[in-house]
Design an enzyme around this catalytic site. Sequence first.
Site, mmCIF file in Angstrom:
data_model
loop_
_atom_site.group_PDB
_atom_site.id
_atom_site.type_symbol
_atom_site.label_atom_id
_atom_site.label_comp_id
_atom_site.label_asym_id
_atom_site.label_seq_id
_atom_site.Cartn_x
_atom_site.Cartn_y
_atom_site.Cartn_z
ATOM 1 N N ASP A 155 38.435 -1.325 -112.211
ATOM 2 C CA ASP A 155 38.502 -0.780 -113.564
ATOM 3 C C ASP A 155 39.977 -0.660 -113.962
ATOM 4 O O ASP A 155 40.814 -0.194 -113.194
ATOM 5 C CB ASP A 155 37.813 0.593 -113.627
ATOM 6 C CG ASP A 155 37.503 1.006 -115.054
ATOM 7 O OD1 ASP A 155 36.312 1.079 -115.407
ATOM 8 O OD2 ASP A 155 38.467 1.266 -115.824
ATOM 9 N N ASN A 204 26.273 3.290 -117.705
ATOM 10 C CA ASN A 204 26.136 3.992 -118.982
ATOM 11 C C ASN A 204 25.303 3.123 -119.911
ATOM 12 O O ASN A 204 25.587 1.927 -120.051
ATOM 13 C CB ASN A 204 27.517 4.255 -119.596
ATOM 14 C CG ASN A 204 28.337 5.211 -118.752
ATOM 15 O OD1 ASN A 204 27.813 6.179 -118.210
ATOM 16 N ND2 ASN A 204 29.628 4.938 -118.628
ATOM 17 N N GLY A 259 28.230 6.969 -123.403
ATOM 18 C CA GLY A 259 29.621 6.564 -123.205
ATOM 19 C C GLY A 259 29.816 5.088 -122.932
ATOM 20 O O GLY A 259 30.906 4.682 -122.529
ATOM 21 N N GLN A 260 28.780 4.283 -123.142
ATOM 22 C CA GLN A 260 28.983 2.840 -122.931
ATOM 23 C C GLN A 260 29.931 2.304 -123.997
ATOM 24 O O GLN A 260 29.768 2.606 -125.195
ATOM 25 C CB GLN A 260 27.641 2.088 -122.996
ATOM 26 C CG GLN A 260 27.796 0.600 -122.650
ATOM 27 C CD GLN A 260 26.450 -0.135 -122.569
ATOM 28 O OE1 GLN A 260 25.397 0.426 -122.861
ATOM 29 N NE2 GLN A 260 26.520 -1.405 -122.172
ATOM 30 N N HIS A 293 27.037 -3.279 -116.565
ATOM 31 C CA HIS A 293 27.924 -3.142 -115.405
ATOM 32 C C HIS A 293 27.651 -1.799 -114.727
ATOM 33 O O HIS A 293 27.210 -0.842 -115.364
ATOM 34 C CB HIS A 293 29.395 -3.242 -115.822
ATOM 35 C CG HIS A 293 29.787 -2.269 -116.897
ATOM 36 N ND1 HIS A 293 29.462 -2.481 -118.223
ATOM 37 C CD2 HIS A 293 30.431 -1.084 -116.849
ATOM 38 C CE1 HIS A 293 29.904 -1.461 -118.948
ATOM 39 N NE2 HIS A 293 30.492 -0.587 -118.136
ATOM 40 N N HIS A 336 29.467 1.179 -112.494
ATOM 41 C CA HIS A 336 30.713 1.782 -112.019
ATOM 42 C C HIS A 336 30.487 2.245 -110.581
ATOM 43 O O HIS A 336 29.521 2.980 -110.316
ATOM 44 C CB HIS A 336 31.063 3.022 -112.839
ATOM 45 C CG HIS A 336 31.329 2.774 -114.290
ATOM 46 N ND1 HIS A 336 32.594 2.835 -114.835
ATOM 47 C CD2 HIS A 336 30.491 2.485 -115.322
ATOM 48 C CE1 HIS A 336 32.512 2.605 -116.143
ATOM 49 N NE2 HIS A 336 31.252 2.388 -116.466
#
Length: 111
Positions: free
Chosen positions: A29, A85, A91-92, A98, A100
Amino acid sequence: MSTIFGKIIKRELPAEIVFENDRIIAIKDKYPAAPVHLLIMPKKEIKDIQSASKEDLTLISECITVAQELAKKFNVQDGYRLITNNGPTAGQTIYHLHFHLVGGRQLGALG
Ligand code: AMP
């Protein structure tokens, strides 16, 4: 239109790639929330987990296998979160499914 992750997959944008095969890619990230913060995703453009079809489950299960391997590689196998998310309320921000993988510090309550 391609998302940031679509562009990373096509090598149109740079990223620190930590795993890749024909179906899955994992990157660091760019704005890590913890000492270990990886993003694991199918290369197939699936918008979010809510849009995933039954056929996509094989790819999603492969993401989990990759997460297990990366957790070992980054030495967080004893404590990490694997989160996706779904949608703006969660909060996407990038609409390419994907996961995290977050670890390397004590994590607080989800909220
Ligand atoms: P989400 O908010 O769940 O959609 O997650 C998107 C993640 O992508 C965030 O944690 C961002 O820090 C991360 N991010 C944004 N741009 C990049 C980039 N160019 N390379 C790697 N990670 C990124």
